[in-house]
Design a protein around this motif. Structure first.
Motif, short mmCIF file in Angstrom:
data_model
loop_
_atom_site.label_atom_id
_atom_site.label_comp_id
_atom_site.label_asym_id
_atom_site.label_seq_id
_atom_site.Cartn_x
_atom_site.Cartn_y
_atom_site.Cartn_z
N GLY A 202 -6.13 5.07 -0.31
CA GLY A 202 -4.96 4.42 -0.87
C GLY A 202 -4.99 4.30 -2.38
N PHE B 170 -4.72 8.39 2.16
CA PHE B 170 -4.60 7.06 2.76
C PHE B 170 -4.91 7.14 4.24
CE2 PHE B 170 -0.51 9.16 2.41
CZ PHE B 170 0.02 9.09 3.69
N ARG C 167 2.34 4.03 -6.00
CA ARG C 167 1.50 3.15 -5.18
C ARG C 167 2.32 2.50 -4.07
NH1 ARG C 167 -0.42 2.00 -10.49
NH2 ARG C 167 -2.51 2.86 -10.79
N SER C 168 3.53 2.13 -4.41
CA SER C 168 4.42 1.55 -3.40
C SER C 168 4.77 2.58 -2.33
CB SER C 168 5.70 1.04 -4.08
OG SER C 168 6.64 0.62 -3.12
N GLY D 170 1.94 2.98 0.25
CA GLY D 170 1.89 1.90 1.24
C GLY D 170 2.94 2.07 2.31
N HIS D 171 4.16 2.44 1.91
CA HIS D 171 5.22 2.64 2.89
C HIS D 171 4.97 3.89 3.74
CE1 HIS D 171 7.65 -0.68 1.54
NE2 HIS D 171 7.66 -0.23 0.29
N ALA E 196 2.07 5.10 4.69
CA ALA E 196 1.06 4.79 5.70
C ALA E 196 1.68 4.03 6.87
CB ALA E 196 -0.08 3.98 5.07
N ARG E 197 2.53 3.05 6.56
CA ARG E 197 3.16 2.27 7.64
C ARG E 197 4.17 3.11 8.41
NH1 ARG E 197 2.39 -1.74 3.71
NH2 ARG E 197 4.42 -1.40 2.72
#
Length: 382
Positions: A86, A123, A153-154, A157-158, A160-161
């Motif tokens: 990440g 990630f 970076r944002s 994160g999205h 990965a989800r």
């Protein structure tokens, strides 16, 4: 800087829409490339967490200039792999980077196509796998700003989800069934791009012995696997071309891979690829396939000692080697074999082995005993 628009791109919404099948991942990558004015943008949802510096598996790529940046050993990917999952690996003005700029990789690949700035990140996704995201720019373009890096970076994160959501809802029963079969299985679209694959297919592709991923399509030693030509064959009784057998020669293994290409049933097709997808079935002669001990004990009433002996016989392919591996006497081995013949109604070792590997319950087992593609893959990765 990000391309100026009236509103900032909703990367989170686009990622979740892709996960839910409302848009394609390719369109998501295209939006990223446009927003960051990128030469390349890449999303690979699942790759072996091996640090090999190669793109393996399903990937979505936008290249605004043809090049081989992501083929072979990629030091930029290696650097990203060594960071915590990440965390962005940012290389600005890479020609001046004391490590990348002096490397043969930069001088023979990146410098020729004028790549100057890159952001790579890996990630966590499934166990033993990583997702991969990267954006690159020419050396003549501005470096990535702090605001742009914050947006990336944002995005990670999205991503990965979103990929986790896609895994949960995206044909889970079919994927689990694929993992339970002793074959490498991959779903390809008309352009030979890999849409889905099971773990065994992923290992074969990663070994790069006879089959390899070149950018986002599957290639053999003879070139790109021609799915289009198969789909254009005359249709059979089912309305699709009849399955075709393939021989895939390898460089490092004595025997070729056996393969079959078949049209995917309409109800299994990805909604975004209804015009043509195929199933590629791969078999490696080095793989060891046999029912489990518990299965043989239940189906054929073998004792545990007999079942253990049979699995070793399938692996070693000879009575002396099997008895030596189990530390039993030749007399005990012959006694086991005679009993197994009676219970399975077979009459020779070759007939017994062929009978067992044809069982619907047969599974790939104990790769440590098989000197095949799995070990070659592990050695290459390590």
């Amino acid at each position: 800087m990000l391309n100026e628009t009236r509103t900032s791109p909703d990367f989170a919404g686009m990622a979740y829409d892709a996960a839910l099948g409302r848009r394609s991942w390719q369109s998501f990558v295209e939006a990223v490339a446009t927003a960051f004015d990128a030469v390349h943008a890449v999303v690979a949802p699942h790759m072996p967490d091996r640090g090999t510096g190669r793109l393996n598996g399903v990937s979505y790529i936008v290249s605004n200039r043809a090049c081989g940046t992501f083929e072979g050993q990629d030091l930029l990917m290696e650097r990203a792999w060594r960071l915590p999952r990440g965390e962005l690996s940012v290389v600005q003005k890479m020609g001046a980077d004391p490590f990348i700029g002096k490397s043969p990789f930069y001088k023979t690949t990146l410098k020729d196509i004028d790549i100057g700035h890159a952001v790579h990140v890996m990630f966590a996704t499934r166990q033993g796998e990583v997702g991969f995201f990267c954006v690159t720019r020419y050396a003549t373009q501005p470096v990535f700003s702090d605001d742009e890096l914050a947006v990336m970076r944002s995005i990670v994160g999205h991503l990965a989800r979103a990929i986790e959501i896609e895994d949960r809802i995206g044909r889970p029963a079919q994927l689990e069934m694929f993992e339970g079969l002793p074959y490498g299985l991959a779903v390809l679209d008309r352009s030979s791009r890999v849409l889905r694959m099971n773990a065994l297919a992923q290992q074969l592709f990663a070994a790069e012995d006879g089959l390899h991923m070149q950018l986002d399509s599957l290639h053999t030693a003879q070139g790109r696997l021609d799915v289009e030509a198969f789909l254009n064959l005359p249709s059979g009784p089912t309305g699709s071309p009849e399955p075709v057998s393939l021989r895939i020669d390898r460089f490092f293994a004595e025997q070729p891979l056996s393969a079959m290409i078949s049209a995917v049933p309409m109800e299994w097709r990805d909604p975004q690829h209804q015009d043509g997808t195929v199933l590629l079935v791969l078999s490696d002669p080095d793989w060891v396939v046999c029912p489990t001990e518990a299965t043989m004990m239940g189906l054929f009433r073998l004792t545990q000692a007999e079942a253990r002996f049979v699995r070793m016989l399938v692996t070693r392919r000879s009575l002396p080697k099997a008895s030596a591996a189990l530390s039993i006497s030749p007399e005990t081995a012959r006694r086991h074999l005679k009993s197994v013949f009676e219970k399975t109604m077979t009459h020779s070792q070759s007939e017994l082995i062929h009978f067992l590997v044809r069982q619907p319950t047969a599974r790939l087992f104990n790769p440590e005993l098989a000197p095949g593609a799995m070990q070659r893959f592990q050695a290459a990765a390590e």
